[in-house]
Design a protein around this motif. Sequence first.
Motif, PDB file in Angstrom:
ATOM      1  N   THR A  10       0.762  -1.206  -0.151  1.00 22.08           N
ATOM      2  CA  THR A  10      -0.262   0.172  -0.175  1.00 22.08           C
ATOM      3  C   THR A  10       0.836   0.998  -0.083  1.00 22.08           C
ATOM      4  O   THR A  10       0.056   2.453  -0.556  1.00 22.08           O
ATOM      5  CB  THR A  10      -1.099  -0.118   1.364  1.00 22.08           C
ATOM      6  N   GLN A  11       1.758   1.126   0.938  1.00 17.94           N
ATOM      7  CA  GLN A  11       2.821   2.019   0.570  1.00 17.94           C
ATOM      8  C   GLN A  11       3.357   2.664  -0.401  1.00 17.94           C
ATOM      9  O   GLN A  11       3.437   3.799  -1.294  1.00 17.94           O
ATOM     10  CB  GLN A  11       4.271   2.086   1.560  1.00 17.94           C
ATOM     11  N   HIS A  12       3.888   1.121  -1.775  1.00 17.63           N
ATOM     12  CA  HIS A  12       4.331   1.593  -3.188  1.00 17.63           C
ATOM     13  C   HIS A  12       2.602   2.857  -3.457  1.00 17.63           C
ATOM     14  O   HIS A  12       3.268   3.091  -4.127  1.00 17.63           O
ATOM     15  CB  HIS A  12       4.158   0.884  -3.562  1.00 17.63           C
ATOM     16  N   VAL A  35       0.153   7.263  -6.099  1.00 18.82           N
ATOM     17  CA  VAL A  35      -1.473   8.143  -5.694  1.00 18.82           C
ATOM     18  C   VAL A  35      -0.423   9.266  -6.068  1.00 18.82           C
ATOM     19  O   VAL A  35      -1.560   9.870  -6.904  1.00 18.82           O
ATOM     20  CB  VAL A  35      -2.035   7.524  -5.606  1.00 18.82           C
ATOM     21  N   ALA A  36       0.466   9.640  -5.037  1.00 20.10           N
ATOM     22  CA  ALA A  36       1.286  11.069  -4.627  1.00 20.10           C
ATOM     23  C   ALA A  36       1.270  12.250  -6.248  1.00 20.10           C
ATOM     24  O   ALA A  36       1.393  12.797  -6.576  1.00 20.10           O
ATOM     25  CB  ALA A  36       1.837  10.505  -3.996  1.00 20.10           C
ATOM     26  N   VAL A  37       2.193  10.484  -6.911  1.00 17.13           N
ATOM     27  CA  VAL A  37       3.648  11.439  -7.928  1.00 17.13           C
ATOM     28  C   VAL A  37       2.575  11.620  -8.964  1.00 17.13           C
ATOM     29  O   VAL A  37       3.060  12.634  -9.644  1.00 17.13           O
ATOM     30  CB  VAL A  37       4.274  10.529  -8.306  1.00 17.13           C
ATOM     31  N   ALA A  38       1.301  10.609  -9.295  1.00 19.83           N
ATOM     32  CA  ALA A  38       0.198  10.764 -10.222  1.00 19.83           C
ATOM     33  C   ALA A  38      -0.562  12.184 -10.047  1.00 19.83           C
ATOM     34  O   ALA A  38      -0.526  13.271 -11.216  1.00 19.83           O
ATOM     35  CB  ALA A  38      -0.994   9.592 -10.439  1.00 19.83           C
ATOM     36  N   GLU A  39      -0.639  12.723  -9.441  1.00 25.49           N
ATOM     37  CA  GLU A  39      -1.328  13.646  -8.313  1.00 25.49           C
ATOM     38  C   GLU A  39      -0.885  15.110  -8.784  1.00 25.49           C
ATOM     39  O   GLU A  39      -1.166  16.063  -9.098  1.00 25.49           O
ATOM     40  CB  GLU A  39      -1.968  14.044  -7.161  1.00 25.49           C
ATOM     41  N   ALA A  40       0.302  15.077  -8.187  1.00 30.59           N
ATOM     42  CA  ALA A  40       1.885  16.067  -8.444  1.00 30.59           C
ATOM     43  C   ALA A  40       2.114  16.019  -9.706  1.00 30.59           C
ATOM     44  O   ALA A  40       2.914  17.253 -10.269  1.00 30.59           O
ATOM     45  CB  ALA A  40       2.746  16.187  -6.857  1.00 30.59           C
ATOM     46  N   GLY A  41       1.587  14.732 -10.417  1.00 36.33           N
ATOM     47  CA  GLY A  41       3.439  15.432 -11.788  1.00 36.33           C
ATOM     48  C   GLY A  41       4.282  14.742 -11.942  1.00 36.33           C
ATOM     49  O   GLY A  41       5.338  15.965 -13.003  1.00 36.33           O
ATOM     50  N   ASN A  42       5.092  14.847 -10.631  1.00 34.96           N
ATOM     51  CA  ASN A  42       5.826  15.355 -10.479  1.00 34.96           C
ATOM     52  C   ASN A  42       6.725  14.151  -9.040  1.00 34.96           C
ATOM     53  O   ASN A  42       6.313  14.739  -8.052  1.00 34.96           O
ATOM     54  CB  ASN A  42       6.617  16.876  -9.969  1.00 34.96           C
ATOM     55  N   ILE A  43       7.889  13.423  -9.607  1.00 37.43           N
ATOM     56  CA  ILE A  43       8.378  12.616  -7.909  1.00 37.43           C
ATOM     57  C   ILE A  43       9.258  13.753  -7.005  1.00 37.43           C
ATOM     58  O   ILE A  43       8.847  13.612  -6.218  1.00 37.43           O
ATOM     59  CB  ILE A  43       9.718  12.262  -8.527  1.00 37.43           C
ATOM     60  N   THR A  44       9.463  14.690  -7.061  1.00 35.66           N
ATOM     61  CA  THR A  44      10.128  15.416  -6.262  1.00 35.66           C
ATOM     62  C   THR A  44       9.058  16.134  -4.706  1.00 35.66           C
ATOM     63  O   THR A  44       9.303  15.605  -3.889  1.00 35.66           O
ATOM     64  CB  THR A  44      11.027  16.788  -6.886  1.00 35.66           C
ATOM     65  N   LEU A  59       6.697  -0.824  -7.573  1.00 36.66           N
ATOM     66  CA  LEU A  59       5.262  -1.351  -7.618  1.00 36.66           C
ATOM     67  C   LEU A  59       4.724  -2.086  -9.702  1.00 36.66           C
ATOM     68  O   LEU A  59       4.126  -3.438  -9.868  1.00 36.66           O
ATOM     69  CB  LEU A  59       4.490   0.127  -8.101  1.00 36.66           C
ATOM     70  N   GLU A  60       6.030  -1.300  -9.948  1.00 36.74           N
ATOM     71  CA  GLU A  60       5.698  -1.889 -11.651  1.00 36.74           C
ATOM     72  C   GLU A  60       6.497  -3.179 -12.320  1.00 36.74           C
ATOM     73  O   GLU A  60       5.479  -3.760 -12.832  1.00 36.74           O
ATOM     74  CB  GLU A  60       6.954  -0.319 -12.638  1.00 36.74           C
ATOM     75  N   ARG A  61       7.150  -3.850 -11.448  1.00 35.51           N
ATOM     76  CA  ARG A  61       8.325  -5.260 -10.926  1.00 35.51           C
ATOM     77  C   ARG A  61       6.509  -6.010 -10.992  1.00 35.51           C
ATOM     78  O   ARG A  61       6.565  -7.112 -11.462  1.00 35.51           O
ATOM     79  CB  ARG A  61       9.254  -4.814 -10.290  1.00 35.51           C
TER      80      ARG A  61
END
Length: 357
Positions: free
Chosen positions: A35-37, A42-51, A71-73
């Motif tokens: 769930t942490q992954h 989801v946070a990256v998707a919403e922010a559009g930016n990893i940082t 997660l992708e793996r």
Amino acid sequence: MWRARPPWPPGRDPSGTRGRATLADLQWRVAVLDTQHVRSFVAVAEAGNITRAAGQLHLTQQAVSLHIQQLERTLGVALLVRTSRGVVLTAAGDEFARGGAEVLTDLEALALRVQAVARRQEGTLRLACCPYSTTLFATSIAEAMERAVPGIDVELVTVTTQPAEMELLLRGAADAAFMWLPVGDDRLHHAEIRRDERAVAVCANHPLADRESVGLAELADDPVVQPNVLLSDAAVRHWLAEPRPGGQHAVRGPETAEIAEALMMVARGRGVWLAPRPVGDWAATPGVRWIPVVDAEPSDLAVVWLPSAPKDLVTRLITEVRSITGWSGATGDDVPAQAGLVATPRSVVSAFDSGTA
């Protein structure tokens, strides 16, 4: 926190790129999702930016990147593409972002419901209430319940609107609530606890402001301010006092998001507002005069709850509240008939069983 991933099942292709995944493969992928992954993605998707997402999650950029790679793996698909301006979701990533956000919301709601069950086992009853409907007796109710049921702790959770009360009930953050009827939601059970006459709020220079009482016909041309805080069309019609004499509809005035804002509209002469008379006692506003309306249908205040609520405590709550408010009116729809853990007068239980509570 990163955790070691279990080995792939025998014969599995870790890349997930060759051949069609079997049902067992899909079940295995779901079983090992972290769930942490999911939260990081989801946070990256919403922010559009990893940082930026890492900052919101209070994690390092490297940790969030690692979560997404794992997660992708696990899923065997690419979820996003990194660019100089941030990230772009793949079609699979877009789908997972939507579904992942829903899953996280569901998990949070489940955790709250579990905590609510634990609170009930520990002797806690949480009541949601709006100040304008319960200010006059909420504290007395809590004290009466704690006297009647040794060891119970009553928590009063104050919100400003019925939708907010409903949200607390659905999330398991409240066991019962106080709402004006009609609520208009079939998921809720209710039992009336108080009946109040109606009053109209008018501005201080309104032609009727000096009257001791008014009738609905005298308000026919006044637009009615509409707080947008009701849960059903039936509730809207009740608060507008429809139908009016002769079957007429009320003149719709401006909509507002809060009751305080509605009263400000009244004070400015933008319309009038119809409400149960106790609201006027709580919501005294400069420039606003409250006048009894002699022919408007009374308003009933009720205890409302979901079927998952602790029936024994709700039963006792209704008994104590009615004792305080002196309720002796018409019957509610659905008072619980179980009182196994809490002593309840036999006459009350009999009334519940026969549907006349």
